[in-house]
Scaffold this motif. Structure first.
Motif, PDB file in Angstrom:
ATOM      1  N   PRO A  69       0.834  -1.203   0.000  1.00 17.92           N
ATOM      2  CA  PRO A  69       0.000   0.000   0.000  1.00 17.92           C
ATOM      3  C   PRO A  69       0.869   1.254   0.000  1.00 17.92           C
ATOM      4  O   PRO A  69       1.808   1.354   0.765  1.00 17.92           O
ATOM      5  CB  PRO A  69      -0.791  -0.095   1.311  1.00 17.92           C
ATOM      6  N   ILE A 118      -7.630  -8.660   0.397  1.00 22.61           N
ATOM      7  CA  ILE A 118      -7.926  -8.499   1.820  1.00 22.61           C
ATOM      8  C   ILE A 118      -6.758  -7.910   2.612  1.00 22.61           C
ATOM      9  O   ILE A 118      -6.952  -7.222   3.602  1.00 22.61           O
ATOM     10  CB  ILE A 118      -8.397  -9.838   2.435  1.00 22.61           C
ATOM     11  N   GLY A 119      -5.534  -8.153   2.130  1.00 18.49           N
ATOM     12  CA  GLY A 119      -4.375  -7.657   2.860  1.00 18.49           C
ATOM     13  C   GLY A 119      -4.024  -6.208   2.594  1.00 18.49           C
ATOM     14  O   GLY A 119      -3.160  -5.660   3.264  1.00 18.49           O
ATOM     15  N   TRP A 120      -4.664  -5.587   1.596  1.00 18.92           N
ATOM     16  CA  TRP A 120      -4.197  -4.228   1.296  1.00 18.92           C
ATOM     17  C   TRP A 120      -5.293  -3.211   0.969  1.00 18.92           C
ATOM     18  O   TRP A 120      -5.098  -2.014   1.201  1.00 18.92           O
ATOM     19  CB  TRP A 120      -3.149  -4.270   0.186  1.00 18.92           C
ATOM     20  N   PRO A 139      -7.058  -1.262   4.561  1.00 18.18           N
ATOM     21  CA  PRO A 139      -6.420  -0.096   5.177  1.00 18.18           C
ATOM     22  C   PRO A 139      -6.419   1.136   4.279  1.00 18.18           C
ATOM     23  O   PRO A 139      -6.523   2.260   4.775  1.00 18.18           O
ATOM     24  CB  PRO A 139      -4.988  -0.563   5.459  1.00 18.18           C
ATOM     25  N   GLN A 186      -8.368   4.798   5.097  1.00 13.92           N
ATOM     26  CA  GLN A 186      -7.690   6.082   5.194  1.00 13.92           C
ATOM     27  C   GLN A 186      -8.108   7.064   4.108  1.00 13.92           C
ATOM     28  O   GLN A 186      -7.694   8.213   4.129  1.00 13.92           O
ATOM     29  CB  GLN A 186      -6.178   5.867   5.130  1.00 13.92           C
ATOM     30  N   ARG A 231      -5.315 -22.605   8.793  1.00 15.16           N
ATOM     31  CA  ARG A 231      -4.074 -22.035   8.267  1.00 15.16           C
ATOM     32  C   ARG A 231      -2.945 -23.051   8.281  1.00 15.16           C
ATOM     33  O   ARG A 231      -1.868 -22.799   7.769  1.00 15.16           O
ATOM     34  CB  ARG A 231      -3.692 -20.775   9.058  1.00 15.16           C
ATOM     35  N   GLY A 237       1.391 -20.020  -0.137  1.00 14.79           N
ATOM     36  CA  GLY A 237       2.129 -19.022   0.639  1.00 14.79           C
ATOM     37  C   GLY A 237       3.392 -19.556   1.294  1.00 14.79           C
ATOM     38  O   GLY A 237       4.101 -18.821   1.964  1.00 14.79           O
ATOM     39  N   ILE A 238       3.684 -20.836   1.150  1.00 10.16           N
ATOM     40  CA  ILE A 238       4.887 -21.441   1.756  1.00 10.16           C
ATOM     41  C   ILE A 238       5.942 -21.645   0.671  1.00 10.16           C
ATOM     42  O   ILE A 238       5.647 -22.168  -0.396  1.00 10.16           O
ATOM     43  CB  ILE A 238       4.555 -22.802   2.402  1.00 10.16           C
ATOM     44  N   GLU A 276      10.593 -12.822   0.816  1.00 10.23           N
ATOM     45  CA  GLU A 276       9.408 -12.985   1.650  1.00 10.23           C
ATOM     46  C   GLU A 276       9.727 -13.606   3.005  1.00 10.23           C
ATOM     47  O   GLU A 276       8.913 -13.549   3.909  1.00 10.23           O
ATOM     48  CB  GLU A 276       8.327 -13.790   0.922  1.00 10.23           C
ATOM     49  N   PRO A 320       8.800 -17.597   8.575  1.00  7.45           N
ATOM     50  CA  PRO A 320       8.511 -18.838   7.857  1.00  7.45           C
ATOM     51  C   PRO A 320       7.267 -18.675   7.005  1.00  7.45           C
ATOM     52  O   PRO A 320       7.120 -19.313   5.969  1.00  7.45           O
ATOM     53  CB  PRO A 320       8.269 -19.863   8.966  1.00  7.45           C
ATOM     54  N   PHE A 321       6.372 -17.806   7.443  1.00 12.24           N
ATOM     55  CA  PHE A 321       5.083 -17.645   6.797  1.00 12.24           C
ATOM     56  C   PHE A 321       4.568 -16.254   7.141  1.00 12.24           C
ATOM     57  O   PHE A 321       5.073 -15.599   8.032  1.00 12.24           O
ATOM     58  CB  PHE A 321       4.121 -18.740   7.301  1.00 12.24           C
ATOM     59  N   GLU A 322       3.549 -15.849   6.415  1.00 12.83           N
ATOM     60  CA  GLU A 322       2.993 -14.521   6.587  1.00 12.83           C
ATOM     61  C   GLU A 322       2.608 -14.214   8.041  1.00 12.83           C
ATOM     62  O   GLU A 322       2.649 -13.068   8.472  1.00 12.83           O
ATOM     63  CB  GLU A 322       1.744 -14.430   5.701  1.00 12.83           C
ATOM     64  N   PHE A 323       2.220 -15.227   8.800  1.00 12.86           N
ATOM     65  CA  PHE A 323       1.644 -14.963  10.112  1.00 12.86           C
ATOM     66  C   PHE A 323       2.561 -15.309  11.286  1.00 12.86           C
ATOM     67  O   PHE A 323       2.138 -15.299  12.421  1.00 12.86           O
ATOM     68  CB  PHE A 323       0.305 -15.692  10.252  1.00 12.86           C
ATOM     69  N   GLY A 329      -6.076 -15.717  13.367  1.00 17.59           N
ATOM     70  CA  GLY A 329      -7.427 -15.204  13.177  1.00 17.59           C
ATOM     71  C   GLY A 329      -7.525 -14.280  11.991  1.00 17.59           C
ATOM     72  O   GLY A 329      -6.894 -14.517  10.964  1.00 17.59           O
ATOM     73  N   ALA A 330      -8.317 -13.231  12.143  1.00 10.55           N
ATOM     74  CA  ALA A 330      -8.600 -12.334  11.026  1.00 10.55           C
ATOM     75  C   ALA A 330      -7.296 -11.815  10.431  1.00 10.55           C
ATOM     76  O   ALA A 330      -6.331 -11.556  11.135  1.00 10.55           O
ATOM     77  CB  ALA A 330      -9.469 -11.180  11.488  1.00 10.55           C
ATOM     78  N   HIS A 331      -7.285 -11.687   9.125  1.00  6.11           N
ATOM     79  CA  HIS A 331      -6.131 -11.178   8.384  1.00  6.11           C
ATOM     80  C   HIS A 331      -5.714  -9.833   8.942  1.00  6.11           C
ATOM     81  O   HIS A 331      -6.491  -8.903   8.951  1.00  6.11           O
ATOM     82  CB  HIS A 331      -6.537 -10.966   6.920  1.00  6.11           C
ATOM     83  N   ALA A 347      -4.316  -6.653   8.285  1.00  8.96           N
ATOM     84  CA  ALA A 347      -3.896  -5.801   7.177  1.00  8.96           C
ATOM     85  C   ALA A 347      -3.167  -4.599   7.745  1.00  8.96           C
ATOM     86  O   ALA A 347      -3.678  -3.931   8.623  1.00  8.96           O
ATOM     87  CB  ALA A 347      -5.101  -5.361   6.361  1.00  8.96           C
ATOM     88  N   HIS A 348      -1.944  -4.382   7.261  1.00 14.68           N
ATOM     89  CA  HIS A 348      -1.154  -3.284   7.806  1.00 14.68           C
ATOM     90  C   HIS A 348      -1.138  -2.085   6.873  1.00 14.68           C
ATOM     91  O   HIS A 348      -1.049  -2.234   5.669  1.00 14.68           O
ATOM     92  CB  HIS A 348       0.274  -3.728   8.074  1.00 14.68           C
ATOM     93  N   ALA A 349      -1.193  -0.920   7.470  1.00 17.88           N
ATOM     94  CA  ALA A 349      -1.062   0.299   6.685  1.00 17.88           C
ATOM     95  C   ALA A 349       0.405   0.472   6.309  1.00 17.88           C
ATOM     96  O   ALA A 349       1.260  -0.234   6.824  1.00 17.88           O
ATOM     97  CB  ALA A 349      -1.549   1.489   7.492  1.00 17.88           C
ATOM     98  N   PHE A 350       0.694   1.415   5.426  1.00 18.16           N
ATOM     99  CA  PHE A 350       2.075   1.617   5.008  1.00 18.16           C
ATOM    100  C   PHE A 350       2.904   2.098   6.188  1.00 18.16           C
ATOM    101  O   PHE A 350       2.389   2.682   7.107  1.00 18.16           O
ATOM    102  CB  PHE A 350       2.142   2.658   3.873  1.00 18.16           C
TER     103      PHE A 350
END
Ligand SMILES: [Zn+2]
Lengths: 291, 432
Positions: free
Chosen positions: A56, A79-81, A84, A88, A119, A218-219, B353, B388-391, B425-427, B429-432
Motif C-alpha cells: 500500500p 484483503i491484505g491491502w 487499510p 484512510q 491455516r 504461501g509457503i 518474503e 517462515p510464513f505470513e503470520f 485469526g482475522a487477516h 492488514a497493515h497500513a504503510f
C-alpha cells in the motif's frame, strides 16, 4: 498557501467525468474498453508484483479519495491491502456496501472452495480460487457487469457504454474461437504450476494441475517437495511447469532441468510486454500449447 | 463410464469377427472415440461457461442484480466482529540485573524508579502479551475497534477502544474513544508492527512506552489533491507519563500534516507534527529545591516533530526503507524551560518474503534540564528477521545502549533479544 489553493482548484474537475479506480490492471483494461474516454481510470496494482501482496502506498489514498467507483477483483485477493487504504481514504462513495464499490467476484463462479478452513493448510483462499480472470470465458461476463454498473452510475452515456460493450464482446468471441483451436491438441494433458494461479485457464482447456511448486499456499518450496515433483513429472510424463513472474523462478528451472519438462513464464496481469488483454491471453495460449 | 462399456462391447464383438470386419470395426471405433471426445469437450465448455444467462429486459440496475451469482448466502457469523489474536514474547539477555534495569534512568527524561518497561523487561523468558483485537462495522455510519493486551503477569490493558465515522463527506473522518495519536511516523503503531523489538528512544523518552494518546477525539481530513495530503487534529486528556500535566482540565492538543508522493518506483513520505499541553510547575522549598509531586501552576509543554521516509521496492518481495524522525520539546518546569530533542534514523532491508534485516541509530542530542544535563545519550540496534510464513515472525536483535544511567552512573547496556510474534485469526492488514 497560494500554491495549495491552486492545487485544490486544479483538482476540481471542470468536465464532470467519472473517476474509476481499478484494483488490478486487467480491470482497468475492461473499464477502458467499455468507457473509452467517458471515465478517468486509475489502476492500483501493477503486473510486476504479487497480486496477493500489493504494497500500500499513500498515493493510492489520493486516488481513492477522488473516486466515484472502485472496482475490485474480490474473492479475498485484496484483503491484505485494500481495507487499510479504504479506511484512510475517507470516501463514503466507495466503501463496502456503497453504490461505488463493485466486487467482480460476486458475478462469477469461484472454483476450488475449500471444504474446511485451517491455516495449517497455508494461506488458503477461503472463498475459493480468486484468480478467475484467467478463464477467458469470464472476461465478457465481467465486461458486461462493468457496462451495467457504468450505465447505472452515469446514465447520460448509457448508449455509448452498451455500444462499446457489443464491440468488445464480438471481438472477444472471435478470440475465444482462435484460442479454442490452438489449445485443442493440449486437452487432457497435465501441468505443474507454482501457485494455483492459472487454474481457471488450465481447467478451461482441459489441462489438469497435478502439483504446485509451493508445498502449501504461501509457503516457499522445500527440497523434499521439489524432488517429489520431479519424480512425479518423470513418471506421469508431465510436459509443462507454469511459473508466474513474482516468485523466484529458480525452483521451476531446477525442476525443468532435472525432469525434462518445459518451464513457461507467464504474466499474471496486463502490463509490460503483454500490455493488452488480447496479448495477455495470446501469449498464455501460445506458450502453454506448443505443438 | 460410457467409454468403457463401448470398449467392452467392441472387444466382445471382435472375438467373433473376421479380419476385414475387424478393420472396419476399428475405423468405426476411432470415429466413435472422436465423437465422444468432441462431446466431452462440449460438455466441459458448457459446464465452465458463466452460469448466468440473462434475458435482456430490465433496467441496468436490475440486470446487474440478476447477474450476481446467487450460489452463496452470507452466514450470520459474518456479522460477528473480526477477531485476531497476537502472541509476542521471547528470550532476553542483558549485562545488568533485572533490578538494575528497571531502576535505570534516562537523565532529564525519565527518573530512576519511573521507568515503565512493558516488553522484554526480564533476563530470560518473557511473555510480553497476548493481544486480542476486534473490529467491525457497526452500521452504515460507524466502524469500531478494540485492542486488549493480556500481559504475562495477568494484567489486562485496554490498548485502544474507539469508533470512527464511515460516511462523513469532504474527506473527513472522526474518531472518538481511547486511541494512539497519529503524531509523527511511528507513534500510532502497535508493538507487533514496530520495525524493531523496542520503541524508538526519542518516542520512549518523550511519551513513555504507550506513546502519545489516550482518551480523546480526532478529526482527520484527506485533501482532494492528486497526491496524498492529510491533516488532522486531536484532543486528549493530559497525561503526566507523556510529559504533560495529568491534572483536571489539562488537555493536550495535537495537529499534523502528512504528505506523500511517488517518484518513479520510490515512495517519499513526510510529515510535520505539533503537540501542546500543560506542564506542571512544581513548588520549591526554602533552599530552592523542587518539592516532588507538588504543584503551583501550569506551564506549557510543546513538542515539534518532523519525519521523512523513503521506500524503494526491490525485485520480488524485497524493499529498502530509510526512515527518520526528529522531535524537539520545550517544557516549563519550576526553575526553567527545559529544551530537549532527539531523533532516530533506521535503514530496513527486506531481502525476500522470508528474510529481513535492519539497523537503527537513536540519539537524544539536546538535553537542557534542571536535574542533570547529559548530551551523549544514544543507542545502536541491529536486527535479523525470519518469517517462515505470513503470520509468524522470529526476530533477533542486538542493542548497544548508551542512553541509561544506573545508580546515577552512565552504563553501557548490551542486550540480545530473540522474539516471536504470531498472528492468528482475522487477516491483519497493515497500513504503510
Ligand atoms: Zn492465490
Amino acid at each position: 498557501m497560494k500554491k495549495i489553493l491552486l492545487v485544490l482548484l486544479y483538482s476540481i474537475p471542470i468536465f464532470a467525468s467519472m473517476h474509476v479506480t481499478a484494483a488490478y490492471p486487467y480491470i482497468g483494461e475492461l473499464v477502458k474498453a467499455i468507457a473509452h474516454d467517458k471515465a478517468q481510470v486509475n489502476v492500483i496494482a501493477s503486473a510486476s508484483s504479487d497480486p496477493h501482496f500489493v504494497v500500500p502506498r499513500p498515493s493510492y489514498i489520493g486516488m481513492l479519495r477522488e473516486s466515484d467507483l472502485l472496482i475490485i477483483n474480490g474473492g479475498g485477493l485484496e484483503i491484505g491491502w485494500i481495507p487499510p487504504l479504504l479506511n484512510q481514504a475517507h470516501n463514503p462513495k466507495i466503501i463496502q456496501g456503497a453504490a461505488g464499490y463493485l466486487d467482480l467476484s460476486s458475478y462469477v463462479k469461484l472454483i476450488d472452495k475449500p471444504a474446511s478452513l485451517s491455516r495449517a493448510q497455508g494461506d488458503v483462499h477461503a472463498e475459493g480460487n480468486p484468480h478467475y480472470l484467467f478463464d477467458p470465458y469470464n472476461i465478457p461476463q465481467l465486461a458486461k457487469v462493468i457496462m451495467f454498473k457504468l450505465s447505472t452510475m452515469d446514465p447520460a452515456h448509457k448508449s455509448e457504454y452498451h455500444a462499446n460493450y457489443d464491440v468488445f464482446a464480438k471481438h472477444w468471441e472471435n478470440k475465444l474461437g482462435q484460442w479454442e483451436k490452438t489449445m485443442a491438441p493440449c486437452r487432457n494433458t497435465q501441468a505443474v504450476q507454482y501457485h494455483e494461479l492459472f487454474s481457471y485457464f488450465l481447467k478451461r482447456y482441459g489441462i489438469r494441475t497435478v502439483a504446485t511448486i509451493e508445498p502449501l499456499p504461501g509457503i516457499s518450496p522445500s527440497s523434499k517437495h521439489t524432488l517429489d515433483i520431479i519424480n512425479q513429472i518423470r513418471t506421469d510424463k508431465i510436459g509443462i511447469v507454469l511459473q508466474d513472474d513474482y516468485h523466484e523462478p529458480k525452483t521451476a528451472q531446477f525442476i525443468a532441468a532435472k525432469s525434462g519438462a518445459r518451464t513457461i513464464m507467464l504474466s499474471h496481469d496486463v502490463g509490460g510486454q503483454n500490455d493488452t488483454l488480447d496479448k495477455l491471453f495470446d501469449t498464455m495460449v501460445e506458450q502453454t500449447c506448443q505443438r | 463410464m460410457m467409454k468403457k462399456s463401448l470398449l467392452w462391447l467392441a472387444c466382445t464383438c471382435a472375438l467373433f469377427a473376421s479380419d476385414t470386419e475387424l478393420e472396419q470395426l476399428k475405423k468405426q471405433m476411432a470415429q466413435l472415440q472422436q465423437q465422444l471426445s468432441e462431446m466431452q469437450k462440449h460438455i466441459q465448455t458448457l459446464e465452465s461457461a458463466p452460469s448466468v444467462t440473462v434475458s435482456d429486459t430490465g433496467s441496468d440496475e436490475e440486470m446487474l442484480e440478476k447477474m450476481a451469482s446467487k450460489s452463496e448466502k452470507p452466514s450470520v457469523t459474518t456479522l460477528l466482529p473480526d477477531i485476531a489474536l497476537i502472541l509476542n514474547g521471547g528470550y532476553t539477555s542483558r549485562n545488568v540485573t533485572n533490578t538494575q534495569y528497571t531502576n535505570a534512568s534516562i537523565p532529564g527524561f525519565v527518573n530512576s524508579g519511573d521507568m515503565e518497561i512493558p516488553f522484554n523487561s526480564k533476563n530470560g523468558f518473557n511473555l510480553n502479551y497476548a493481544e486480542v483485537a476486534m473490529s467491525s462495522t457497526v452500521d452504515p455510519y460507524f466502524d469500531a475497534n478494540a485492542i486488549f493486551h493480556i500481559h504475562g503477569d495477568g494484567t489486562l490493558e485496554v490498548e485502544e477502544a474507539f469508533f470512527s465515522t464511515r460516511a462523513l463527506d469532504y474527506g473527513l473522518r472522526a474518531k472518538v474513544g481511547k486511541f494512539k495519536s497519529a503524531f509523527g511516523r511511528v507513534n500510532e503503531k502497535h508493538h507487533h508492527a514496530w520495525n524493531f523489538e523496542d520503541q524508538e528512544l526519542v518516542n520512549n523518552a518523550l511519551f513513555g512506552p504507550d506513546g502519545l494518546g489516550g482518551e480523546g477525539a480526532q478529526l482527520q481530513w484527506v485533501a482532494p489533491t492528486p497526491f496524498y495530503l492529510m491533516a488532522g487534529i486531536e484532543l486528549f486528556n493530559g497525561n503526566q507519563k507523556q510529559g504533560f500535566s495529568g491534572k483536571e482540565s489539562a488537555t493536550t492538543a495535537v495537529s499534523y500534516l502528512k504528505t506523500s508522493t511517488d517518484v518513479g518506483n520510490a515512495t517519499l513520505l513526510g510529515g510535520i507534527s505539533y503537540a501542546q499541553g500543560n506542564s506542571e510547575v512544581q513548588n520549591l522549598n526554602s533552599t530552592g529545591d523542587i518539592i516532588p509531586d507538588s504543584f503551583t501552576s501550569y506551564g506549557k509543554t510543546k513538542i515539534y516533530g518532523a519525519d521523512f521516509t523513503l521506500e524503494y521496492p526491490l525485485e520480488g518481495y524485497g524493499s529498502l526503507i530509510w526512515q527518520n524522525e526528529l522531535m524537539y520539546r520545550t517544557k516549563d518546569v519550576a526553575t526553567m524551560t527545559q529544551k530537549q530533542a532527539g531523533y532516530y534514523s533506521e535503514l530496513l532491508y527486506r531481502i525476500d518474503e522470508n528474510w529481513a534485516t535492519g539497523i537503527r541509530y537513536d540519539e537524544l542530542y539536546k538535553n537542557q534540564n534542571e536535574i542533570l544535563s547529559v548530551n551523549d545519550l544514544h543507542r545502536t540496534s541491529v536486527k535479523l528477521e525470519y518469517k517462515p510464513f505470513e503470520f509468524s515472525r522470529f526476530r533477533l536483535q542486538y542493542n548497544q545502549d548508551h542512553s541509561r544511567y544506573i545508580d546515577d552512573q552512565a552504563k553501557t547496556i548490551h542486550e540480545l533479544m530473540l522474539n516471536y510474534t504470531l498472528e492468528l485469526g482475522a487477516h491483519g492488514a497493515h497500513a504503510f
